[in-house]
Design a protein around this motif. Structure first.
Motif, PDB file in Angstrom:
ATOM      1  N   LYS A 159       0.929  -1.222   0.053  1.00 48.15           N
ATOM      2  CA  LYS A 159      -0.152  -0.104  -0.047  1.00 48.15           C
ATOM      3  C   LYS A 159       0.859   1.277  -0.083  1.00 48.15           C
ATOM      4  CE  LYS A 159      -4.072  -2.067   0.243  1.00 48.15           C
ATOM      5  NZ  LYS A 159      -4.999  -1.840  -0.791  1.00 48.15           N
ATOM      6  N   ILE A 160       2.105   1.342   0.677  1.00 52.04           N
ATOM      7  CA  ILE A 160       2.820   2.233   0.785  1.00 52.04           C
ATOM      8  C   ILE A 160       3.763   2.779  -0.050  1.00 52.04           C
ATOM      9  CG2 ILE A 160       4.077   3.584   2.719  1.00 52.04           C
ATOM     10  CD1 ILE A 160       2.289   2.652   4.879  1.00 52.04           C
ATOM     11  N   LEU A 161       4.897   1.504  -0.097  1.00 53.87           N
ATOM     12  CA  LEU A 161       5.896   1.848  -0.978  1.00 53.87           C
ATOM     13  C   LEU A 161       5.812   2.050  -2.439  1.00 53.87           C
ATOM     14  CD1 LEU A 161       9.219   1.447  -0.580  1.00 53.87           C
ATOM     15  CD2 LEU A 161       8.917  -0.844  -1.430  1.00 53.87           C
ATOM     16  N   GLN A 162       6.381   3.345  -2.721  1.00 51.58           N
ATOM     17  CA  GLN A 162       6.355   3.740  -4.280  1.00 51.58           C
ATOM     18  C   GLN A 162       7.275   2.607  -5.207  1.00 51.58           C
ATOM     19  OE1 GLN A 162       7.198   7.805  -4.373  1.00 51.58           O
ATOM     20  NE2 GLN A 162       5.733   8.329  -2.502  1.00 51.58           N
ATOM     21  N   PRO A 163       6.764   2.694  -6.558  1.00 50.99           N
ATOM     22  CA  PRO A 163       7.528   2.011  -7.531  1.00 50.99           C
ATOM     23  C   PRO A 163       8.884   2.462  -7.489  1.00 50.99           C
ATOM     24  CG  PRO A 163       5.355   2.482  -8.474  1.00 50.99           C
ATOM     25  CD  PRO A 163       5.261   3.191  -7.153  1.00 50.99           C
ATOM     26  N   ILE A 164      10.082   1.782  -7.567  1.00 53.82           N
ATOM     27  CA  ILE A 164      11.360   2.080  -7.622  1.00 53.82           C
ATOM     28  C   ILE A 164      12.162   1.573  -8.980  1.00 53.82           C
ATOM     29  CG2 ILE A 164      13.626   1.914  -6.524  1.00 53.82           C
ATOM     30  CD1 ILE A 164      12.165   1.030  -3.917  1.00 53.82           C
ATOM     31  N   THR A 165      11.830   2.564 -10.027  1.00 54.68           N
ATOM     32  CA  THR A 165      12.203   2.179 -11.527  1.00 54.68           C
ATOM     33  C   THR A 165      13.261   2.763 -11.971  1.00 54.68           C
ATOM     34  OG1 THR A 165      10.422   3.388 -11.995  1.00 54.68           O
ATOM     35  CG2 THR A 165       9.948   1.159 -11.570  1.00 54.68           C
ATOM     36  N   ALA A 166      13.869   3.832 -11.267  1.00 49.30           N
ATOM     37  CA  ALA A 166      14.765   4.924 -11.876  1.00 49.30           C
ATOM     38  C   ALA A 166      15.983   4.242 -12.631  1.00 49.30           C
ATOM     39  CB  ALA A 166      15.368   5.882 -10.844  1.00 49.30           C
ATOM     40  N   HIS A 167      16.383   2.744 -12.191  1.00 52.59           N
ATOM     41  CA  HIS A 167      17.424   2.111 -12.655  1.00 52.59           C
ATOM     42  C   HIS A 167      17.193   1.694 -14.133  1.00 52.59           C
ATOM     43  CE1 HIS A 167      14.907  -0.569 -10.537  1.00 52.59           C
ATOM     44  NE2 HIS A 167      15.136  -1.756 -11.241  1.00 52.59           N
ATOM     45  N   LEU A 168      15.828   1.381 -14.351  1.00 54.39           N
ATOM     46  CA  LEU A 168      15.366   0.803 -15.584  1.00 54.39           C
ATOM     47  C   LEU A 168      15.828   2.009 -16.766  1.00 54.39           C
ATOM     48  CD1 LEU A 168      11.960  -0.464 -14.568  1.00 54.39           C
ATOM     49  CD2 LEU A 168      14.108  -1.782 -14.690  1.00 54.39           C
ATOM     50  N   ALA A 169      15.920   3.214 -16.480  1.00 59.87           N
ATOM     51  CA  ALA A 169      16.107   4.175 -17.706  1.00 59.87           C
ATOM     52  C   ALA A 169      17.500   4.060 -18.074  1.00 59.87           C
ATOM     53  CB  ALA A 169      15.924   5.229 -16.874  1.00 59.87           C
ATOM     54  N   ILE A 170      18.560   3.649 -17.378  1.00 57.22           N
ATOM     55  CA  ILE A 170      19.779   3.454 -17.547  1.00 57.22           C
ATOM     56  C   ILE A 170      20.400   1.826 -17.922  1.00 57.22           C
ATOM     57  CG2 ILE A 170      20.534   5.592 -16.592  1.00 57.22           C
ATOM     58  CD1 ILE A 170      21.399   3.929 -14.145  1.00 57.22           C
ATOM     59  N   GLN A 171      19.370   1.200 -18.204  1.00 53.97           N
ATOM     60  CA  GLN A 171      19.509  -0.237 -18.166  1.00 53.97           C
ATOM     61  C   GLN A 171      20.146  -0.665 -19.742  1.00 53.97           C
ATOM     62  OE1 GLN A 171      19.534  -3.447 -16.709  1.00 53.97           O
ATOM     63  NE2 GLN A 171      19.384  -1.539 -15.071  1.00 53.97           N
ATOM     64  N   SER A 172      21.163  -1.652 -19.806  1.00 63.93           N
ATOM     65  CA  SER A 172      21.749  -1.786 -21.197  1.00 63.93           C
ATOM     66  C   SER A 172      20.891  -2.828 -21.665  1.00 63.93           C
ATOM     67  CB  SER A 172      23.129  -2.395 -20.745  1.00 63.93           C
ATOM     68  OG  SER A 172      23.219  -3.776 -20.112  1.00 63.93           O
ATOM     69  N   GLU A 173      21.332  -3.308 -22.974  1.00 64.18           N
ATOM     70  CA  GLU A 173      20.470  -4.303 -23.835  1.00 64.18           C
ATOM     71  C   GLU A 173      20.776  -5.713 -23.290  1.00 64.18           C
ATOM     72  OE1 GLU A 173      17.876  -3.715 -25.350  1.00 64.18           O
ATOM     73  OE2 GLU A 173      18.098  -1.500 -24.735  1.00 64.18           O
ATOM     74  N   ARG A 174      21.960  -5.842 -22.356  1.00 61.52           N
ATOM     75  CA  ARG A 174      22.230  -7.207 -22.197  1.00 61.52           C
ATOM     76  C   ARG A 174      21.162  -8.016 -21.644  1.00 61.52           C
ATOM     77  NH1 ARG A 174      26.856  -4.215 -20.059  1.00 61.52           N
ATOM     78  NH2 ARG A 174      25.706  -4.256 -17.984  1.00 61.52           N
ATOM     79  N   ASN A 175      21.028  -9.384 -22.079  1.00 62.76           N
ATOM     80  CA  ASN A 175      20.133 -10.317 -21.249  1.00 62.76           C
ATOM     81  C   ASN A 175      20.511 -10.553 -19.718  1.00 62.76           C
ATOM     82  OD1 ASN A 175      22.018 -12.449 -21.271  1.00 62.76           O
ATOM     83  ND2 ASN A 175      21.430 -12.907 -23.530  1.00 62.76           N
ATOM     84  N   ALA A 176      19.691 -11.311 -19.219  1.00 56.38           N
ATOM     85  CA  ALA A 176      19.986 -11.640 -17.726  1.00 56.38           C
ATOM     86  C   ALA A 176      21.318 -12.460 -17.597  1.00 56.38           C
ATOM     87  CB  ALA A 176      18.696 -12.720 -17.221  1.00 56.38           C
ATOM     88  N   LEU A 177      21.627 -13.408 -18.427  1.00 53.41           N
ATOM     89  CA  LEU A 177      22.761 -14.066 -18.317  1.00 53.41           C
ATOM     90  C   LEU A 177      24.137 -13.137 -18.421  1.00 53.41           C
ATOM     91  CD1 LEU A 177      23.872 -16.856 -17.639  1.00 53.41           C
ATOM     92  CD2 LEU A 177      23.848 -17.457 -20.299  1.00 53.41           C
ATOM     93  N   SER A 178      23.908 -12.386 -19.571  1.00 52.09           N
ATOM     94  CA  SER A 178      25.097 -11.490 -19.855  1.00 52.09           C
ATOM     95  C   SER A 178      25.065 -10.477 -18.741  1.00 52.09           C
ATOM     96  CB  SER A 178      24.680 -10.991 -21.241  1.00 52.09           C
ATOM     97  OG  SER A 178      24.670 -11.763 -22.306  1.00 52.09           O
ATOM     98  N   HIS A 179      24.162 -10.138 -18.072  1.00 58.32           N
ATOM     99  CA  HIS A 179      24.413  -9.061 -17.231  1.00 58.32           C
ATOM    100  C   HIS A 179      24.846  -9.748 -15.810  1.00 58.32           C
ATOM    101  CE1 HIS A 179      23.542  -5.322 -15.035  1.00 58.32           C
ATOM    102  NE2 HIS A 179      22.390  -5.945 -14.283  1.00 58.32           N
ATOM    103  N   LEU A 180      24.647 -11.176 -15.602  1.00 56.16           N
ATOM    104  CA  LEU A 180      25.216 -11.634 -14.621  1.00 56.16           C
ATOM    105  C   LEU A 180      26.669 -11.734 -14.757  1.00 56.16           C
ATOM    106  CD1 LEU A 180      25.031 -13.268 -11.865  1.00 56.16           C
ATOM    107  CD2 LEU A 180      24.387 -15.237 -13.063  1.00 56.16           C
ATOM    108  N   TRP A 181      27.068 -12.259 -15.939  1.00 58.41           N
ATOM    109  CA  TRP A 181      28.298 -12.575 -16.372  1.00 58.41           C
ATOM    110  C   TRP A 181      29.216 -11.396 -16.078  1.00 58.41           C
ATOM    111  CZ3 TRP A 181      31.943 -15.903 -16.032  1.00 58.41           C
ATOM    112  CH2 TRP A 181      33.106 -15.751 -16.735  1.00 58.41           C
TER     113      TRP A 181
END
Length: 408
Positions: free
Chosen positions: A188-210
């Motif tokens: 109910k109270i916590l607002q969405p936290i999405t600012a980091h999504l604006a600076i995401q690269s195009e790497r997929n999940a596995l590439s991002h982990l590596w």
């Protein structure tokens, strides 16, 4: 939302701190309650120290594996949604712990709880780094990690009271009830936290982990965290067993020990948080580590002494153990780039959990208890191993300090 460049907290930031601290309270209590329940659980299920060590480590290993599997996705979603998803899984796993009738089922329940609960800390850390500036984080870490102290002041004594009256399963049912209420408040109270999504690269999940693991600077932080966890976890699982069977503390006296230690932590952690924002973090970490080593070597060799003396030594030891956490966590939180924070925190948390699982498992191999009512043997050896690893951790944290100095 992004971290404001100020040292004061907004009203919303204060609410976030409270929510994260309460979340930490329930997750920490779920893990920490295993130590004071250790003696009762071992006698109830008639299991050995090695088996109990595996019960504790099974949570840590599953938490570590879960964190690694989710690390690549950690920066791909709204952090609020991630927090709620994994917190819901944690609640279900904890419920299973409270319903477990045998050794095999409690191990399975701890694995399920670890799969979800082990990721919550890294998500919280990512939220903190997103919403709070570096100048604020020491105080935030101090308050959020007060969940540890609060679990000892309120959670563990109440849990032991419930366990003494209704069995060792009762504390887990209590945690489930508290967590359900908190999950609703977060929704109910916590607002969405999405600012980091604006600076995401195009790497997929596995590439991002590596990419995250491949960064040399990140690996230094990972190693420091792993050593920190090994030194912190190794003695913890058998604390109540040692107190009851070696120091002759009664089951009714255990809540007093944990309550006093928790009160001292509630006082110490905010002070350490403020100091961490004002003085050299590495120096603070070093002082706390040396103090911890001294107290560990004394505590693990105590003869049967009065309860008040045991409390003094226990409080002194816990002050050293916990005072390392704030400066160490604050330093490592400054290592990753913004777009890698979620993945870094997930991997970091995973390695912390895995290291803790290894520590608990090894501890179960080192200590020996001929019967469930015999004194615990080789606990002093455990103290020597813990102290040696703590000294090694000082050297690794120095490398983190050099890394941060060169990045300024």
């Amino acid at each position: 939302m992004q971290a404001p460049q100020t040292t004061t907290f907004t009203s919303y930031q204060k609410i976030v701190i409270a929510l994260l601290a309460l979340t930490q309270f329930t997750v920490v209590l779920d893990f920490m309650v295993m130590s004071p329940l250790g003696d009762s659980l071992m006698k109830s299920m008639k299991i050995s120290p090695t088996q109990f060590g595996f019960v504790v480590s099974s949570y840590a290993f599953s938490a570590g594996i879960s964190g690694l599997l989710t690390a690549g996705f950690a920066d791909k979603f709204d952090r609020k949604k991630l927090l709620l998803f994994f917190y819901t899984g944690f609640i279900i796993g904890t419920l299973f712990c409270g319903l477990a009738p045998t050794y095999e089922t409690i191990v399975a329940a701890r694995i399920i709880t670890g799969l979800f609960g082990g990721v919550i800390g890294s998500i919280s850390m990512a939220i903190i780094t997103d919403l709070f500036s570096l100048q604020q984080r020491g105080r935030v870490m101090g308050f959020v990690q007060m969940g540890f102290g609060t679990s000892q002041v309120l959670g563990i004594p109440i849990s032991l009271y419930l366990a003494n009256g209704w069995g060792w399963q009762a504390p887990f049912i209590m945690i489930v009830g508290l967590s359900i209420i908190l999950a609703i408040v977060i929704l109910k109270i916590l607002q969405p936290i999405t600012a980091h999504l604006a600076i995401q690269s195009e790497r997929n999940a596995l590439s991002h982990l590596w990419h995250t693991i491949a960064q040399r600077n990140y690996r230094i932080g990972f190693m420091a965290t792993s050593l920190l966890a090994i030194g912190g976890y190794m003695m913890m699982p058998f604390g109540s067993v040692y107190a009851v069977n070696n120091l002759k503390v009664g089951q009714q006296q255990l809540p007093i020990i944990f309550m006093v230690a928790g009160i001292s932590t509630l006082i110490t952690m905010p002070m350490i948080g403020r100091l961490s924002d004002r003085i050299n973090k590495f120096n603070l970490f070093t002082i706390a580590s040396v103090w911890m080593v001294i107290m560990v070597l004394i505590y693990t060799r105590l003869p049967v002494i009065p309860l008040w003396a045991i409390i003094i030594f226990n409080v002194s030891m816990m002050a050293g153990i916990m005072s390392r956490m704030v400066p160490a966590t604050t330093m490592t939180s400054a290592i990753p780039d913004p777009q890698d924070r979620g993945a870094f925190m997930s991997v970091n948390s995973s390695l912390q959990q895995i290291a803790g699982g290894i520590a608990s498992f090894i501890a179960g191999l080192i200590v020996v208890q001929p019967t469930n009512f015999s004194p615990l043997e080789h606990y002093d050896t455990l103290g020597i191993v813990t102290s040696s690893i703590t000294l090694l951790c000082i050297g690794m944290m120095y490398r983190v300090k050099l890394l941060l100095d060169t990045s300024k």
